[in-house]
Design an enzyme around this catalytic site. Structure first.
Site, mmCIF file in Angstrom:
data_model
loop_
_atom_site.group_PDB
_atom_site.id
_atom_site.type_symbol
_atom_site.label_atom_id
_atom_site.label_comp_id
_atom_site.label_asym_id
_atom_site.label_seq_id
_atom_site.Cartn_x
_atom_site.Cartn_y
_atom_site.Cartn_z
ATOM 1 N N ASP A 145 -21.749 11.117 76.878
ATOM 2 C CA ASP A 145 -21.801 9.651 76.821
ATOM 3 C C ASP A 145 -21.615 9.009 78.197
ATOM 4 O O ASP A 145 -21.258 9.687 79.174
ATOM 5 C CB ASP A 145 -20.728 9.125 75.843
ATOM 6 C CG ASP A 145 -19.363 9.784 76.042
ATOM 7 O OD1 ASP A 145 -19.145 10.424 77.094
ATOM 8 O OD2 ASP A 145 -18.513 9.660 75.152
ATOM 9 N N HIS B 169 -12.927 9.450 67.053
ATOM 10 C CA HIS B 169 -14.282 9.457 67.614
ATOM 11 C C HIS B 169 -14.547 10.709 68.441
ATOM 12 O O HIS B 169 -13.641 11.259 69.063
ATOM 13 C CB HIS B 169 -14.594 8.171 68.406
ATOM 14 C CG HIS B 169 -13.938 8.028 69.734
ATOM 15 N ND1 HIS B 169 -13.108 6.983 70.041
ATOM 16 C CD2 HIS B 169 -14.004 8.778 70.865
ATOM 17 C CE1 HIS B 169 -12.703 7.086 71.297
ATOM 18 N NE2 HIS B 169 -13.230 8.170 71.814
ATOM 19 N N ASN C 111 -8.703 7.618 67.232
ATOM 20 C CA ASN C 111 -9.247 7.153 65.943
ATOM 21 C C ASN C 111 -10.277 8.133 65.381
ATOM 22 O O ASN C 111 -10.966 7.823 64.420
ATOM 23 C CB ASN C 111 -9.867 5.756 66.085
ATOM 24 C CG ASN C 111 -11.110 5.758 66.985
ATOM 25 O OD1 ASN C 111 -11.494 6.783 67.533
ATOM 26 N ND2 ASN C 111 -11.728 4.602 67.127
ATOM 27 N N GLU D 100 -17.831 6.129 66.816
ATOM 28 C CA GLU D 100 -16.616 5.536 66.261
ATOM 29 C C GLU D 100 -16.602 5.672 64.732
ATOM 30 O O GLU D 100 -17.628 5.991 64.127
ATOM 31 C CB GLU D 100 -16.582 4.051 66.654
ATOM 32 C CG GLU D 100 -16.545 3.808 68.165
ATOM 33 C CD GLU D 100 -15.148 3.960 68.757
ATOM 34 O OE1 GLU D 100 -14.364 4.812 68.273
ATOM 35 O OE2 GLU D 100 -14.847 3.226 69.718
HETATM 36 C C1 GLP Z 1 -13.367 8.861 75.491
HETATM 37 C C2 GLP Z 1 -14.599 9.754 75.482
HETATM 38 C C3 GLP Z 1 -14.452 10.909 74.525
HETATM 39 C C4 GLP Z 1 -13.102 11.564 74.713
HETATM 40 C C5 GLP Z 1 -12.017 10.569 74.361
HETATM 41 C C6 GLP Z 1 -10.611 11.141 74.437
HETATM 42 O O1 GLP Z 1 -13.450 7.789 74.610
HETATM 43 N N1 GLP Z 1 -15.793 9.042 75.183
HETATM 44 O O2 GLP Z 1 -15.506 11.830 74.743
HETATM 45 O O3 GLP Z 1 -12.992 12.706 73.911
HETATM 46 O O4 GLP Z 1 -12.135 9.485 75.257
HETATM 47 O O5 GLP Z 1 -10.083 10.979 75.710
HETATM 48 P P1 GLP Z 1 -8.802 11.715 76.268
HETATM 49 O O6 GLP Z 1 -9.204 13.133 76.449
HETATM 50 O O7 GLP Z 1 -8.520 11.012 77.558
HETATM 51 O O8 GLP Z 1 -7.733 11.546 75.250
#
Ligand code: GLP
Length: 247
Positions: free
Chosen positions: A67, A138, A136, A143
């Site tokens: 993404d 995702h 949440n 989402e």
């Molecule tokens: C972002 C990314 C996800 C990632 C998530 C969790 O929203 N788009 O791909 O898995 O954050 O992030 P973190 O690893 O910092 O908890």
């Protein structure tokens, strides 16, 4: 789902990196799906170490990132382009032309998304997709209530995700409201998946995703239907699971 729990984040990251390295050694032209966020940072650090010290070769590897935020100015330090360059690409030998990250500034988003999907197909599909998870549920930026069959598309971020990701921006108001993300259907097409979650913050969503009902309200629960998922956790992230084998 194969669930592996390590005592700490470092052990989990090393185990994850070993899985990535095995894929690359077995198939030097492997296609890797990559994630951003805090979670895979140590895993990427370990891959960099393996590249430097053990000659792990990425010269024929192709990568696709999950993404990118919509409309960030070029080179914005919070972009996933900048993240990948800083935390992985500049330290290993994957050729620039083999790197694919959604273009958050694409003018024609649906056309861009189709081309992105087509590039994945032309590369032969993703061999191993690395995934983190949002609090949440995702994955990528899919989402809650995202369609399980969705392909690469423009997604709207929830307020909770914008708050979680605000650390990289001034505040949640300046966190972009949209992103281009692989869809859940795109992710499920990967041959294998490495799902990594670390820390107590993720304990509840890990339990929901792994042991709870498969529901579009918990996007990561779609992974229960994938034939080859390895879930790597540290103890705090595993603390709400009922059935786990610890290593
Ligand atoms: C972002 C990314 C996800 C990632 C998530 C969790 O929203 N788009 O791909 O898995 O954050 O992030 P973190 O690893 O910092 O908890």
């Amino acid at each position: 789902m194969k669930i592996i729990v390590h005592a700490d984040a470092e052990g989990a990251a090393r185990a994850g990196a070993r899985i990535v390295a095995e894929v690359v050694r077995r198939k030097p032209n492997a296609v890797l799906g990559l994630a951003t966020g805090h979670t895979p940072l140590e895993l990427y650090g370990e891959l960099i170490r393996m590249h430097r010290e053990e000659g792990l070769d990425f010269s024929r590897v192709t990568t696709f990132n999950l993404d990118e935020y919509r409309d960030l100015p070029p080179g914005h330090p919070a972009s996933y382009h900048a993240y990948m360059e800083k935390n992985l690409f500049r330290h290993i030998n994957v050729p620039g032309q083999n790197i694919h990250i959604p273009d958050g500034r694409a003018e024609d988003v649906p056309a861009f998304c189709e081309v992105f999907e087509e590039s994945i197909r032309k590369a032969g599909g993703v061999d191993l997709q690395i995934l983190g998870v949002g609090t949440n549920g995702h994955i990528g930026f899919n989402e809650p209530s995202s369609d399980f069959r969705s392909r690469t598309h423009l997604a709207r971020l929830t307020e909770s995700t914008r708050r979680d990701n605000a650390f990289a921006f001034e505040n949640s108001e300046t966190t972009p409201p949209h992103a281009i993300t692989m869809g859940l259907g795109t992710i499920m097409d990967s041959r294998s998946i490495l799902f990594l979650a670390l820390g107590e913050r993720k304990a509840q969503i890990v339990a929901d995703a792994v042991e709870g009902p498969v529901t579009e309200m918990v996007p990561a629960s779609v992974l229960q239907g994938h034939p080859d998922v390895t879930v790597i956790l540290d103890e705090p992230a595993a603390s709400r699971l009922r059935r786990v084998a610890r290593v």
